[in-house]
Design a protein around this motif. Structure first.
Motif, PDB file in Angstrom:
ATOM      1  N   PHE A 165      26.734  36.205  38.752  1.00 44.97           N
ATOM      2  CA  PHE A 165      25.694  35.193  38.534  1.00 44.97           C
ATOM      3  C   PHE A 165      26.229  33.786  38.288  1.00 44.97           C
ATOM      4  CE2 PHE A 165      23.662  39.239  37.234  1.00 44.97           C
ATOM      5  CZ  PHE A 165      22.610  39.247  38.137  1.00 44.97           C
ATOM      6  N   PHE A 166      27.508  33.667  37.969  1.00 44.78           N
ATOM      7  CA  PHE A 166      28.054  32.334  37.729  1.00 44.78           C
ATOM      8  C   PHE A 166      29.042  31.912  38.817  1.00 44.78           C
ATOM      9  CE2 PHE A 166      26.465  33.659  33.659  1.00 44.78           C
ATOM     10  CZ  PHE A 166      25.926  32.505  33.111  1.00 44.78           C
ATOM     11  N   ARG A 167      29.700  32.890  39.429  1.00 44.67           N
ATOM     12  CA  ARG A 167      30.615  32.586  40.530  1.00 44.67           C
ATOM     13  C   ARG A 167      29.989  32.898  41.884  1.00 44.67           C
ATOM     14  NH1 ARG A 167      36.031  32.406  39.226  1.00 44.67           N
ATOM     15  NH2 ARG A 167      36.276  31.851  41.428  1.00 44.67           N
ATOM     16  N   ASP A 168      28.814  33.496  41.848  1.00 46.61           N
ATOM     17  CA  ASP A 168      28.032  33.810  43.053  1.00 46.61           C
ATOM     18  C   ASP A 168      28.804  34.704  44.025  1.00 46.61           C
ATOM     19  OD1 ASP A 168      25.628  33.642  44.422  1.00 46.61           O
ATOM     20  OD2 ASP A 168      26.293  31.977  45.681  1.00 46.61           O
ATOM     21  N   MET A 169      29.570  35.662  43.472  1.00 45.05           N
ATOM     22  CA  MET A 169      30.304  36.612  44.314  1.00 45.05           C
ATOM     23  C   MET A 169      29.385  37.754  44.723  1.00 45.05           C
ATOM     24  SD  MET A 169      34.093  36.845  42.541  1.00 45.05           S
ATOM     25  CE  MET A 169      34.584  38.135  43.705  1.00 45.05           C
ATOM     26  N   THR A 170      29.649  38.324  45.860  1.00 47.70           N
ATOM     27  CA  THR A 170      28.890  39.487  46.319  1.00 47.70           C
ATOM     28  C   THR A 170      29.343  40.733  45.567  1.00 47.70           C
ATOM     29  OG1 THR A 170      30.462  40.006  48.074  1.00 47.70           O
ATOM     30  CG2 THR A 170      28.666  38.466  48.608  1.00 47.70           C
ATOM     31  N   GLN A 171      28.502  41.757  45.604  1.00 46.88           N
ATOM     32  CA  GLN A 171      28.857  43.009  44.936  1.00 46.88           C
ATOM     33  C   GLN A 171      30.105  43.634  45.570  1.00 46.88           C
ATOM     34  OE1 GLN A 171      25.604  45.723  44.570  1.00 46.88           O
ATOM     35  NE2 GLN A 171      24.219  44.209  43.645  1.00 46.88           N
ATOM     36  N   SER A 172      30.205  43.516  46.887  1.00 48.37           N
ATOM     37  CA  SER A 172      31.400  44.082  47.539  1.00 48.37           C
ATOM     38  C   SER A 172      32.643  43.315  47.132  1.00 48.37           C
ATOM     39  CB  SER A 172      31.213  44.041  49.058  1.00 48.37           C
ATOM     40  OG  SER A 172      31.000  42.702  49.513  1.00 48.37           O
ATOM     41  N   GLY A 173      32.522  41.981  46.961  1.00 50.10           N
ATOM     42  CA  GLY A 173      33.668  41.179  46.531  1.00 50.10           C
ATOM     43  C   GLY A 173      34.083  41.530  45.125  1.00 50.10           C
ATOM     44  N   ILE A 174      33.103  41.750  44.246  1.00 47.60           N
ATOM     45  CA  ILE A 174      33.409  42.136  42.864  1.00 47.60           C
ATOM     46  C   ILE A 174      34.079  43.510  42.834  1.00 47.60           C
ATOM     47  CG2 ILE A 174      32.392  42.671  40.611  1.00 47.60           C
ATOM     48  CD1 ILE A 174      30.143  40.702  41.301  1.00 47.60           C
ATOM     49  N   ALA A 175      33.561  44.438  43.633  1.00 45.60           N
ATOM     50  CA  ALA A 175      34.127  45.801  43.671  1.00 45.60           C
ATOM     51  C   ALA A 175      35.574  45.764  44.117  1.00 45.60           C
ATOM     52  CB  ALA A 175      33.286  46.662  44.615  1.00 45.60           C
ATOM     53  N   GLU A 176      35.853  44.976  45.141  1.00 46.15           N
ATOM     54  CA  GLU A 176      37.218  44.870  45.641  1.00 46.15           C
ATOM     55  C   GLU A 176      38.124  44.236  44.598  1.00 46.15           C
ATOM     56  OE1 GLU A 176      39.650  42.901  49.424  1.00 46.15           O
ATOM     57  OE2 GLU A 176      37.456  42.787  49.327  1.00 46.15           O
ATOM     58  N   SER A 177      37.591  43.213  43.866  1.00 41.83           N
ATOM     59  CA  SER A 177      38.393  42.524  42.858  1.00 41.83           C
ATOM     60  C   SER A 177      38.739  43.431  41.686  1.00 41.83           C
ATOM     61  CB  SER A 177      37.642  41.285  42.353  1.00 41.83           C
ATOM     62  OG  SER A 177      38.319  40.662  41.289  1.00 41.83           O
ATOM     63  N   LEU A 178      37.801  44.311  41.306  1.00 43.98           N
ATOM     64  CA  LEU A 178      38.011  45.173  40.139  1.00 43.98           C
ATOM     65  C   LEU A 178      38.533  46.552  40.519  1.00 43.98           C
ATOM     66  CD1 LEU A 178      34.829  44.298  38.003  1.00 43.98           C
ATOM     67  CD2 LEU A 178      37.127  43.318  37.852  1.00 43.98           C
ATOM     68  N   GLY A 179      38.596  46.873  41.798  1.00 45.28           N
ATOM     69  CA  GLY A 179      39.106  48.169  42.213  1.00 45.28           C
ATOM     70  C   GLY A 179      38.131  49.296  41.968  1.00 45.28           C
TER      71      GLY A 179
ATOM     72  N   SER B   2      33.948  50.978  43.172  1.00 43.15           N
ATOM     73  CA  SER B   2      33.060  51.007  44.323  1.00 43.15           C
ATOM     74  C   SER B   2      31.910  50.004  44.153  1.00 43.15           C
ATOM     75  CB  SER B   2      32.476  52.412  44.501  1.00 43.15           C
ATOM     76  OG  SER B   2      31.584  52.734  43.448  1.00 43.15           O
ATOM     77  N   GLN B   3      31.379  49.606  45.312  1.00 36.87           N
ATOM     78  CA  GLN B   3      30.242  48.666  45.280  1.00 36.87           C
ATOM     79  C   GLN B   3      29.035  49.308  44.607  1.00 36.87           C
ATOM     80  OE1 GLN B   3      29.155  47.056  49.092  1.00 36.87           O
ATOM     81  NE2 GLN B   3      27.155  46.358  48.369  1.00 36.87           N
ATOM     82  N   MET B   4      28.833  50.622  44.826  1.00 30.67           N
ATOM     83  CA  MET B   4      27.708  51.313  44.214  1.00 30.67           C
ATOM     84  C   MET B   4      27.824  51.290  42.689  1.00 30.67           C
ATOM     85  SD  MET B   4      26.299  55.171  44.936  1.00 30.67           S
ATOM     86  CE  MET B   4      25.995  54.747  46.650  1.00 30.67           C
ATOM     87  N   HIS B   5      29.079  51.437  42.203  1.00 26.09           N
ATOM     88  CA  HIS B   5      29.288  51.409  40.759  1.00 26.09           C
ATOM     89  C   HIS B   5      28.981  50.017  40.209  1.00 26.09           C
ATOM     90  CE1 HIS B   5      30.530  52.712  36.920  1.00 26.09           C
ATOM     91  NE2 HIS B   5      31.764  52.200  36.921  1.00 26.09           N
ATOM     92  N   VAL B   6      29.386  49.000  40.947  1.00 26.10           N
ATOM     93  CA  VAL B   6      29.082  47.609  40.536  1.00 26.10           C
ATOM     94  C   VAL B   6      27.572  47.413  40.469  1.00 26.10           C
ATOM     95  CG1 VAL B   6      29.206  45.188  41.217  1.00 26.10           C
ATOM     96  CG2 VAL B   6      31.236  46.634  41.403  1.00 26.10           C
ATOM     97  N   SER B   7      26.870  47.925  41.477  1.00 25.87           N
ATOM     98  CA  SER B   7      25.417  47.767  41.516  1.00 25.87           C
ATOM     99  C   SER B   7      24.759  48.434  40.322  1.00 25.87           C
ATOM    100  CB  SER B   7      24.878  48.350  42.825  1.00 25.87           C
ATOM    101  OG  SER B   7      23.475  48.251  42.881  1.00 25.87           O
ATOM    102  N   ARG B   8      25.209  49.646  39.980  1.00 25.74           N
ATOM    103  CA  ARG B   8      24.627  50.357  38.839  1.00 25.74           C
ATOM    104  C   ARG B   8      24.902  49.626  37.529  1.00 25.74           C
ATOM    105  NH1 ARG B   8      26.343  55.291  41.502  1.00 25.74           N
ATOM    106  NH2 ARG B   8      28.232  55.252  40.233  1.00 25.74           N
ATOM    107  N   LEU B   9      26.129  49.083  37.384  1.00 27.20           N
ATOM    108  CA  LEU B   9      26.465  48.360  36.148  1.00 27.20           C
ATOM    109  C   LEU B   9      25.630  47.091  35.990  1.00 27.20           C
ATOM    110  CD1 LEU B   9      30.373  48.724  36.094  1.00 27.20           C
ATOM    111  CD2 LEU B   9      28.726  49.787  34.544  1.00 27.20           C
ATOM    112  N   ILE B  10      25.451  46.376  37.093  1.00 30.43           N
ATOM    113  CA  ILE B  10      24.647  45.145  37.034  1.00 30.43           C
ATOM    114  C   ILE B  10      23.205  45.482  36.655  1.00 30.43           C
ATOM    115  CG2 ILE B  10      23.651  43.285  38.418  1.00 30.43           C
ATOM    116  CD1 ILE B  10      26.254  43.165  39.992  1.00 30.43           C
ATOM    117  N   SER B  11      22.650  46.501  37.288  1.00 28.88           N
ATOM    118  CA  SER B  11      21.270  46.890  36.995  1.00 28.88           C
ATOM    119  C   SER B  11      21.121  47.348  35.555  1.00 28.88           C
ATOM    120  CB  SER B  11      20.843  48.002  37.959  1.00 28.88           C
ATOM    121  OG  SER B  11      19.541  48.435  37.679  1.00 28.88           O
ATOM    122  N   ARG B  12      22.089  48.156  35.065  1.00 23.33           N
ATOM    123  CA  ARG B  12      22.019  48.656  33.699  1.00 23.33           C
ATOM    124  C   ARG B  12      22.138  47.525  32.682  1.00 23.33           C
ATOM    125  NH1 ARG B  12      26.402  52.989  32.223  1.00 23.33           N
ATOM    126  NH2 ARG B  12      27.697  51.097  32.115  1.00 23.33           N
TER     127      ARG B  12
END
Length: 263
Positions: free
Chosen positions: A223-237, A239-249
């Protein structure tokens, strides 16, 4: 035989209708009286037009002013009493002029200005005109206007403000010196869209600070760097699905906390 100058009408548009007025006063209501009344009005219309011309170039169409002056003339004809012995012109002129002035006062002001301030405006305008003849090369000061018109400087300032309230400049009017269509509207500021989210950001700050470090980092990147979920997943190692669930939660958790605090 020399004619007394005082016996002449002061204007060539002042016809001799004394007999017509006496005749109209003696007639009962009906077609004959209406005809005499109409003849009197038509005879004095040139005078009404002349009086309307005094107010030319003040922001109103001259034909409209003539119509207003004609209305004032009709009122003067209907209100004049020949039995009083006064000349009709001495009664009609202030009646017609008053009607025109009333038109300006009631219909021509862009902003509503109290009657007292309108009177101050007129006194200031006349004082400036008088002083312009005696103080060449510069505009009179407020103190000079106040002394000349017998006003206080505060009243002069109110009158000067009213001078600018008679008409308004359109927001679509081009600015002086502009050759690219740049209008006054283009200089107006607009509400900053970011202001709409200031309250929300401040409301979620306490909850954000209590989240685990990884969740804070994910929300920051999204929300502050405007990165995509796939970009965040790749940066943190992860999955994108896990990133999506964490953001929603995290968002649901923060929303519930804000609603509880508000309640």
């Amino acid at each position: 035989m020399r004619t007394n100058a005082h016996s002449k009408h002061p204007h060539t548009d002042a016809p001799d209708t004394a007999n017509a007025f006496r005749r109209m006063a003696a007639l009962p209501d009906g077609p004959e009286r209406d005809q005499v009344r109409q003849e009197i009005i038509c005879a004095w219309l040139p005078m009404a037009d002349r009086l309307a011309g005094r107010f030319r170039n003040r922001g109103e169409n001259i034909e409209d002013l003539k119509q207003v002056a004609a209305l004032g003339l009709v009122k003067a004809v209907d209100g004049y009493d020949p039995a009083r012995g006064n000349a009709f012109e001495s009664y009609a002129v202030p009646t017609v002029v008053g009607e025109v002035k009333r038109h300006f006062r009631d219909h021509m002001w862009t902003l509503h200005v109290p009657r007292r301030v309108q009177d101050l405006r007129n006194r200031v305008r006349f004082a400036r005109q008088d002083l312009a003849q005696t103080i060449p090369g510069r505009a009179p000061t407020n103190a000079e206007i106040a002394e000349h018109a017998g006003m206080t400087e505060e009243e002069v300032r109110a009158g000067l403000d009213a001078l600018d309230s008679f008409t308004a400049l359109s927001l679509d009017a081009e600015l002086p010196g502009s050759d690219d269509g740049y209008a006054l509207r283009d200089t107006l500021g607009t509400a900053d869209p970011a202001l709409d989210v200031v309250v929300d950001r401040e409301a979620v700050k306490p909850g954000l600070s209590r989240l685990p470090e990884r969740e804070q980092q994910i929300l920051y990147l999204r929300f502050f760097r405007d990165m995509t979920q796939s970009g965040i997943a790749e940066s943190l190692g992860i999955s994108q699905m896990h990133v999506s669930r964490l953001i929603s939660r995290c968002c649901n958790h923060l929303r519930e906390q804000v609603m509880q605090d508000a309640a």
